[in-house]
Design a protein around this motif. Structure first.
Motif, PDB file in Angstrom:
ATOM      1  N   GLY A 170      -1.736   6.123  -5.789  1.00  0.00           N
ATOM      2  CA  GLY A 170      -0.691   5.241  -5.309  1.00  0.00           C
ATOM      3  C   GLY A 170       0.714   5.581  -5.726  1.00  0.00           C
ATOM      4  N   ILE A 171       0.987   6.839  -6.047  1.00  0.00           N
ATOM      5  CA  ILE A 171       2.359   7.214  -6.427  1.00  0.00           C
ATOM      6  C   ILE A 171       2.776   8.464  -5.666  1.00  0.00           C
ATOM      7  N   LYS A 172       4.075   8.745  -5.731  1.00  0.00           N
ATOM      8  CA  LYS A 172       4.638   9.896  -5.064  1.00  0.00           C
ATOM      9  C   LYS A 172       5.818  10.393  -5.888  1.00  0.00           C
ATOM     10  N   THR A 203       0.810  -1.230   0.000  1.00  0.00           N
ATOM     11  CA  THR A 203       0.000   0.000   0.000  1.00  0.00           C
ATOM     12  C   THR A 203       0.837   1.270   0.000  1.00  0.00           C
ATOM     13  N   ARG A 204       2.114   1.143   0.144  1.00  0.00           N
ATOM     14  CA  ARG A 204       2.994   2.322   0.166  1.00  0.00           C
ATOM     15  C   ARG A 204       3.111   2.905  -1.244  1.00  0.00           C
ATOM     16  N   PRO A 205       2.944   4.280  -1.457  1.00  0.00           N
ATOM     17  CA  PRO A 205       3.064   4.903  -2.781  1.00  0.00           C
ATOM     18  C   PRO A 205       4.451   4.674  -3.375  1.00  0.00           C
ATOM     19  N   LYS A 206       4.471   4.370  -4.686  1.00  0.00           N
ATOM     20  CA  LYS A 206       5.751   4.184  -5.362  1.00  0.00           C
ATOM     21  C   LYS A 206       6.326   5.544  -5.728  1.00  0.00           C
ATOM     22  N   VAL A 226       1.507   3.136 -11.020  1.00  0.00           N
ATOM     23  CA  VAL A 226       0.166   3.064 -10.418  1.00  0.00           C
ATOM     24  C   VAL A 226      -0.208   1.593 -10.189  1.00  0.00           C
ATOM     25  N   LYS A 280      -0.975  10.721  -4.344  1.00  0.00           N
ATOM     26  CA  LYS A 280      -1.093   9.534  -3.500  1.00  0.00           C
ATOM     27  C   LYS A 280      -2.450   8.841  -3.672  1.00  0.00           C
ATOM     28  N   ASN A 338       1.891  16.011  -4.225  1.00  0.00           N
ATOM     29  CA  ASN A 338       1.838  14.615  -3.787  1.00  0.00           C
ATOM     30  C   ASN A 338       0.526  14.253  -3.079  1.00  0.00           C
TER      31      ASN A 338
END
Length: 440
Positions: A156-158, A66-69, A105, A153, A149
Motif C-alpha cells: 500500500g505504498i509508493k 485504497t490508493r498507495p500513499k 502502510v 504497492k 514500486n
C-alpha cells in the motif's frame, strides 16, 4: 376536464384555450397545473442527482482508502561531505525512512502481517551518489534514487524521488609539509659498523608516516641513506611534500678515529693525561696497572719479569715522545681485534720503596711504551679509548748496552705484528700540532 367560462364547453386539462370558442382557459389553473408538473420533475431529478452523488462519494472514499500513499525520498535523504579538499569523502543515506514506511502502510495490510518487519520484503529502495571519494570543493555530484514500486504497492505504498545536483563545499584545506625537514636518524654501534632502524615513523602534527630506511647496517661516516615514505596519500590533513629523501651519516655519529688528523691538541692532551694517571695509579685508574700484565725488560735480565719494585706513588718526571705511531685497519671485520691502535713511547723515574729490597731507595730511569686502542669519537664529541690497553712494557735503564735501542727493537717487533693485518700506518705529532705523515 374543466369548462370554458365563456361558452361552457368542456376543455381538456392540458388545453390552454377553449377548443370551441378559442377563449383562454383560467391562468390560475394552468399555472397550477404547470407548476405541479415541474415540481414533480425537480423532485425526480433531485433524487437521481443525490443517488449519483452518493455513489461518487462512495467511489471516492474507496479510491482514497485504497490508493498507495506516496513517500517522497528527496525529503528523507541525508548527505554528508567531510574531509579535505581534493581528498574529501561523501556519503548519503535515508533518515527515518523506516518510520515513514511503517506510518504509510495501511492498518488493514499491517494487520495481515505476522510481524511488522515482514513489510520490508516488499521494500526495495536505494540512494546513490555519482562520486564518493577524492572530492574537491566546487565538484558537482548527482543524487539518484532507485526503487521498485511494483513490490511496494503490495503493502500500500509508493515511492518517488527526483534526481538532484549537489555542489561540494566546506572541505578543509590540505596542508603540504616536508616531513623529512627535522629528520634525525638514531645510530647504534661505532662507524664503520653503525646500524639504524630499517623502518621509522615520522610524526608531523597529528599525522604519522611510515618510512623505510636503506641501507641500515654496516654504515660508515658519509654513507648515503635513503628514507622513503610508504604511507599513501594524506593523513589527518597532512600531505608529504615529497615521498623520498637521502641523508648522509653525520661525522658526529660515534666512529673509530680512522683519520688521525681528526685528533686535536685537546685530544692528545687527554690521552697523555689518561696514561699519566695509569702510570701513577690515580683515579679513575688506580687499579688498572696490575703487575700480571706488565712486561718488564731489564738490561741485566732481558727476559720478561714482574717489576715487583715498581711503585706508582713514586713515579715522577713522566714524559712522552713527540710522535706516536697510529694504525688504521681498513679491512676491519668481526674477527679483527681493533680498527685503530696508537703506540706511545714514554719515560719516567721510579724509586724503590720496598725496605726488604737491597735496591730500596734507589731511583731507576724507565723507558716504556704502550699500545692503546681502539680510539673512538663519541656522539657527544668526546674521545674514548676503550678498555683495551695492550699492556705497558717497561725497560729499566742500567749499565748494559743502549736501552733506547732495545726499546726500539721491541717496538719494531710489535709494529710488525700489527702490520700483518695490513693496516695503514701513520706517524702523528704527539705535541698537538696536528701534523700527520702516512708511512707507506
Amino acid at each position: 376536464m374543466g369548462k370554458c367560462k365563456k361558452c361552457g364547453v368542456e376543455v381538456p386539462k392540458e388545453a390552454m384555450f377553449c377548443p370551441n370558442c378559442g377563449a383562454g382557459v383560467s391562468k390560475e389553473a394552468s399555472v397550477e397545473k404547470l407548476s405541479g408538473g415541474k415540481g414533480r420533475r425537480k423532485k425526480k431529478y433531485a433524487m437521481i442527482g443525490g443517488g449519483i452523488g452518493a455513489i461518487l462519494f462512495i467511489l471516492l472514499v474507496i479510491f482514497v482508502s485504497t490508493r498507495p500513499k506516496v513517500i517522497d525520498l528527496n525529503e528523507c535523504r541525508k548527505i554528508e561531505i567531510d574531509g579535505y579538499d581534493g581528498v574529501g569523502n561523501g556519503n548519503v543515506y535515508f533518515l527515518d525512512l523506516s518510520k515513514k514506511i511503517e506510518e504509510a502502510v495501511p492498518d488493514r495490510i499491517m494487520k495481515k502481517m505476522k510481524d511488522p518487519s515482514d513489510i520490508y520484503q516488499y521494500i526495495d529502495v536505494n540512494v546513490e551518489l555519482s562520486k564518493y571519494s577524492e572530492l574537491s570543493n566546487g565538484d558537482k555530484i548527482t543524487v539518484t534514487y532507485k526503487y521498485d514500486n511494483e513490490k511496494a504497492k503490495k503493502v500500500g505504498i509508493k515511492f518517488k524521488g527526483k534526481k538532484e545536483k549537489i555542489t561540494v563545499k566546506g572541505l578543509k584545506k590540505v596542508k603540504t609539509v616536508d616531513i623529512f625537514k627535522d629528520l634525525e636518524l638514531k645510530f647504534e654501534g661505532t662507524a664503520p659498523d653503525l646500524s639504524t632502524e630499517s623502518e621509522i615513523i615520522i610524526e608531523q602534527d597529528d599525522a604519522s608516516f611510515w618510512c623505510t630506511v636503506s641501507p641500515c647496517e654496516d654504515l660508515d661516516i658519509g654513507d648515503e641513506i635513503t628514507i622513503e615514505c610508504t604511507t599513501e596519500g594524506m593523513v589527518n590533513g597532512i600531505k608529504p611534500e615529497k615521498l623520498k629523501t637521502t641523508v648522509k651519516v653525520p661525522d658526529t655519529a660515534e666512529h673509530y678515529v680512522t683519520d688521525p688528523s681528526e685528533l686535536t691538541a685537546e685530544d692528545m692532551q687527554e690521552i697523555k693525561d689518561g696514561l699519566t694517571k695509569i702510570l701513577k695509579g690515580e683515579e679513575p685508574y688506580e687499579d688498572r696497572l696490575d703487575h700480571s700484565w706488565m712486561a718488564i725488560k731489564s738490561p741485566e735480565d732481558v727476559t720478561d719479569n714482574k717489576l715487583e719494585f715498581y711503585s706508582r706513588e713514586t713515579a715522577s718526571n713522566i714524559t712522552f715522545s713527540d710522535t706516536a705511531e697510529y694504525f688504521v685497519n681498513e679491512s676491519y671485520n668481526e674477527y679483527t681485534e681493533n680498527v685503530t691502535d696508537m703506540l706511545i713511547r714514554f719515560e719516567l723515574d721510579d724509586t724503590v720503596e720496598d725496605e726488604e729490597s737491597d735496591k730500596c731507595g734507589k731511583t731507576y730511569h724507565i723507558y716504556g711504551y704502550t699500545i692503546l686502542g681502539p680510539i673512538v669519537r663519541c656522539s657527544d664529541g668526546k674521545l674514548q679509548i676503550e678498555d683495551d690497553w695492550d699492556g705497558i712494557v717497561f725497560y729499566i735503564s742500567g749499565t748494559m748496552g743502549n736501552v733506547r735501542e732495545k726499546v726500539e727493537k721491541d717496538i719494531n717487533e710489535e709494529v710488525d705484528k700489527i702490520m700483518r693485518d695490513a693496516p695503514t700506518r701513520y706517524v702523528v705529532a704527539f705535541d698537538g700540532s696536528g701534523k700527520v705523515e702516512q708511512i707507506k
